[in-house]
Design a protein around this motif. Structure first.
Motif, mmCIF file in Angstrom:
data_model
loop_
_atom_site.group_PDB
_atom_site.id
_atom_site.type_symbol
_atom_site.label_atom_id
_atom_site.label_comp_id
_atom_site.label_asym_id
_atom_site.label_seq_id
_atom_site.Cartn_x
_atom_site.Cartn_y
_atom_site.Cartn_z
ATOM 1 N N GLU A 98 0.823 -1.316 0.051
ATOM 2 C CA GLU A 98 0.031 -0.229 -0.083
ATOM 3 C C GLU A 98 0.819 1.176 -0.197
ATOM 4 N N ALA A 99 1.949 1.055 0.705
ATOM 5 C CA ALA A 99 3.014 2.354 0.996
ATOM 6 C C ALA A 99 3.535 2.684 -0.432
ATOM 7 N N ALA A 100 3.971 1.576 -0.929
ATOM 8 C CA ALA A 100 4.713 1.671 -2.260
ATOM 9 C C ALA A 100 3.740 2.124 -3.155
ATOM 10 N N ALA A 101 2.655 1.613 -3.549
ATOM 11 C CA ALA A 101 1.638 1.974 -4.394
ATOM 12 C C ALA A 101 1.377 3.669 -4.264
ATOM 13 N N ASP A 102 1.350 4.082 -2.978
ATOM 14 C CA ASP A 102 0.867 5.643 -2.854
ATOM 15 C C ASP A 102 2.069 6.335 -3.172
ATOM 16 N N LEU A 103 3.414 5.834 -2.904
ATOM 17 C CA LEU A 103 4.428 6.651 -3.362
ATOM 18 C C LEU A 103 4.814 6.725 -4.980
ATOM 19 N N GLN A 104 4.471 5.480 -5.560
ATOM 20 C CA GLN A 104 4.667 5.469 -6.928
ATOM 21 C C GLN A 104 3.537 6.483 -7.673
ATOM 22 N N LYS A 105 2.128 6.393 -7.169
ATOM 23 C CA LYS A 105 1.288 7.229 -7.769
ATOM 24 C C LYS A 105 1.799 8.696 -7.476
ATOM 25 N N ASN A 106 1.940 9.038 -6.321
ATOM 26 C CA ASN A 106 2.637 10.504 -5.902
ATOM 27 C C ASN A 106 3.706 10.831 -7.110
ATOM 28 N N TRP A 107 4.563 10.001 -7.446
ATOM 29 C CA TRP A 107 5.672 10.489 -8.178
ATOM 30 C C TRP A 107 5.118 10.418 -9.601
ATOM 31 N N ALA A 108 4.405 9.499 -9.881
ATOM 32 C CA ALA A 108 3.807 9.750 -11.271
ATOM 33 C C ALA A 108 3.212 10.898 -11.850
ATOM 34 N N LYS A 109 2.226 11.330 -10.675
ATOM 35 C CA LYS A 109 1.305 12.401 -10.881
ATOM 36 C C LYS A 109 2.259 13.824 -10.901
ATOM 37 N N LYS A 110 3.486 13.841 -10.086
ATOM 38 C CA LYS A 110 4.368 15.039 -10.088
ATOM 39 C C LYS A 110 5.116 15.043 -11.614
ATOM 40 N N LYS A 111 5.259 13.679 -11.909
ATOM 41 C CA LYS A 111 5.922 13.870 -13.272
ATOM 42 C C LYS A 111 4.958 14.344 -14.594
ATOM 43 N N ASN A 112 3.549 13.962 -14.393
ATOM 44 C CA ASN A 112 2.526 14.266 -15.498
ATOM 45 C C ASN A 112 1.296 14.360 -14.765
ATOM 46 N N PRO A 113 0.853 15.256 -14.340
ATOM 47 C CA PRO A 113 -0.261 15.406 -13.400
ATOM 48 C C PRO A 113 -1.681 15.265 -14.335
ATOM 49 N N GLY A 114 -1.556 15.280 -15.641
ATOM 50 C CA GLY A 114 -2.703 15.107 -16.435
ATOM 51 C C GLY A 114 -2.939 13.804 -17.011
ATOM 52 N N ARG A 115 -2.032 12.904 -16.745
ATOM 53 C CA ARG A 115 -2.115 11.549 -17.169
ATOM 54 C C ARG A 115 -2.579 10.486 -16.011
ATOM 55 N N PHE A 116 -3.251 9.655 -16.441
ATOM 56 C CA PHE A 116 -3.467 8.167 -15.590
ATOM 57 C C PHE A 116 -2.123 7.678 -15.064
ATOM 58 N N VAL A 117 -2.329 6.984 -14.048
ATOM 59 C CA VAL A 117 -1.236 6.281 -13.646
ATOM 60 C C VAL A 117 -1.180 4.881 -14.107
ATOM 61 N N ASP A 118 -0.100 4.138 -14.953
ATOM 62 C CA ASP A 118 0.047 2.964 -15.415
ATOM 63 C C ASP A 118 1.441 2.217 -15.244
ATOM 64 N N THR A 119 2.085 3.000 -14.386
ATOM 65 C CA THR A 119 3.538 2.262 -14.046
ATOM 66 C C THR A 119 3.763 1.589 -12.729
ATOM 67 N N GLY A 120 4.791 1.047 -12.608
ATOM 68 C CA GLY A 120 5.031 0.330 -11.324
ATOM 69 C C GLY A 120 4.022 -0.658 -11.033
ATOM 70 N N LEU A 121 3.512 -0.595 -10.035
ATOM 71 C CA LEU A 121 2.566 -1.664 -9.380
ATOM 72 C C LEU A 121 1.212 -1.410 -10.064
ATOM 73 N N PHE A 122 1.015 -0.098 -10.930
ATOM 74 C CA PHE A 122 -0.310 0.024 -11.504
ATOM 75 C C PHE A 122 -0.339 -0.592 -12.800
ATOM 76 N N ARG A 123 0.824 -1.264 -13.180
ATOM 77 C CA ARG A 123 0.954 -1.946 -14.464
ATOM 78 C C ARG A 123 0.103 -3.543 -14.170
ATOM 79 N N LEU A 124 0.245 -3.804 -13.068
ATOM 80 C CA LEU A 124 -0.438 -5.034 -12.651
ATOM 81 C C LEU A 124 -1.920 -5.258 -12.193
ATOM 82 N N VAL A 125 -2.137 -3.831 -11.637
ATOM 83 C CA VAL A 125 -3.657 -3.646 -10.985
ATOM 84 C C VAL A 125 -3.905 -2.242 -10.867
ATOM 85 N N ARG A 126 -5.104 -1.960 -11.262
ATOM 86 C CA ARG A 126 -5.558 -0.305 -11.288
ATOM 87 C C ARG A 126 -5.520 0.291 -9.893
#
Length: 263
Positions: free
Chosen positions: A145-173
């Protein structure tokens, strides 16, 4: 029963922050309640703790502090609050009676979720194999859970307007929700051998079923929001149709039409 009521009162105290902003009953107040329950268990049973039961209580504290801390950071330091404007009812639009009902029902759920550990401590069951297995499962869920929250936060900082599909989000939404379900699965598993009588079993089952329902309800809300924000994006449509929404490798891709998921 007296001990359970004391822990319920602690949950009520911790989640009362929701009277300032009602969504905090089930977000910041949720984490605070679980952490305070863990601290209460350590205090109330300080003379009967084993290594296993002490670690279970500490996990509650870590879980709650991490969750509340992350949610406070997200609300203050990211664009999340701005993005959610108009999608969540404002505080002044919720009556005092509704707030009271949310506060009490949510606090009861928090006490029920943690009840397997409470019953282990009350029944003097100490540390057994299922206690250790449950601890390991819960620790894995907390880490995920902690890793997913961090990965989403990092992804949104890079590209705020895009959905997250990297890291753990490749396996499950919803890997953060999946991690939460794993955490509470560990708590429930740890109590399988220690519940005595129908009342304790009902409490443990209601707590576990309740949080699983809430997680699927949260996934439904997220799916509706993402469809609104990214529905016109072909990449999102492909991602949504090929990536499970809640559990990796289980081909459940949508819960949007399950209107009974209203948590």
């Amino acid at each position: 029963m007296k001990t359970f009521l004391i822990l319920l009162v602690l949950a009520l105290i911790a989640s009362s922050c929701g009277f300032r902003k009602y969504v905090w009953f089930i977000s910041i107040g949720y984490g605070a309640a679980v952490a305070l329950i863990g601290a209460g268990q350590l205090t109330l049973f300080r003379h009967a703790l084993t290594v296993g039961t002490a670690l279970q209580c500490v996990l509650f504290i870590l879980y709650g502090c991490r969750l509340s801390g992350y949610l406070v950071y997200r609300d203050r330091k990211t664009a999340y609050t701005r993005r959610m404007k108009g999608e969540v009812k404002q505080n002044d639009g919720v009556s005092f009676g509704a707030k009271l009902a949310i506060w009490i029902s949510a606090s009861i759920l928090y006490a029920l979720q943690t009840s397997p550990v409470t019953f282990r401590l009350m029944n003097g069951s100490g540390t057994d194999a299922l206690c250790v297995i449950g601890l390991l499962i819960s620790a894995a869920g907390l880490t995920l859970e902690a890793a997913a929250d961090l990965q989403k936060n990092w992804a949104k900082k890079k590209n705020p307007g895009r959905f997250v599909d990297t890291g753990l989000f490749r396996l499950v939404r919803c890997p953060n929700y999946f991690g939460e379900m794993i955490f509470w699965t560990g708590v429930f598993v740890s109590g399988i051998t220690i519940c005595r009588g129908a009342a304790e079993w009902i409490c443990a089952l209601l707590g576990y079923a309740g949080i699983i329902y809430v997680m699927f309800g949260g996934a439904r809300r997220l799916e509706i929001r993402q469809d609104k924000n990214y529905g016109a994006d072909p990449e999102y449509q492909k991602y949504k149709s090929t990536t499970p929404i809640m559990i990796p490798f289980i081909p459940l891709y949508s819960v949007k039409n399950h209107k009974w998921l209203v948590a």
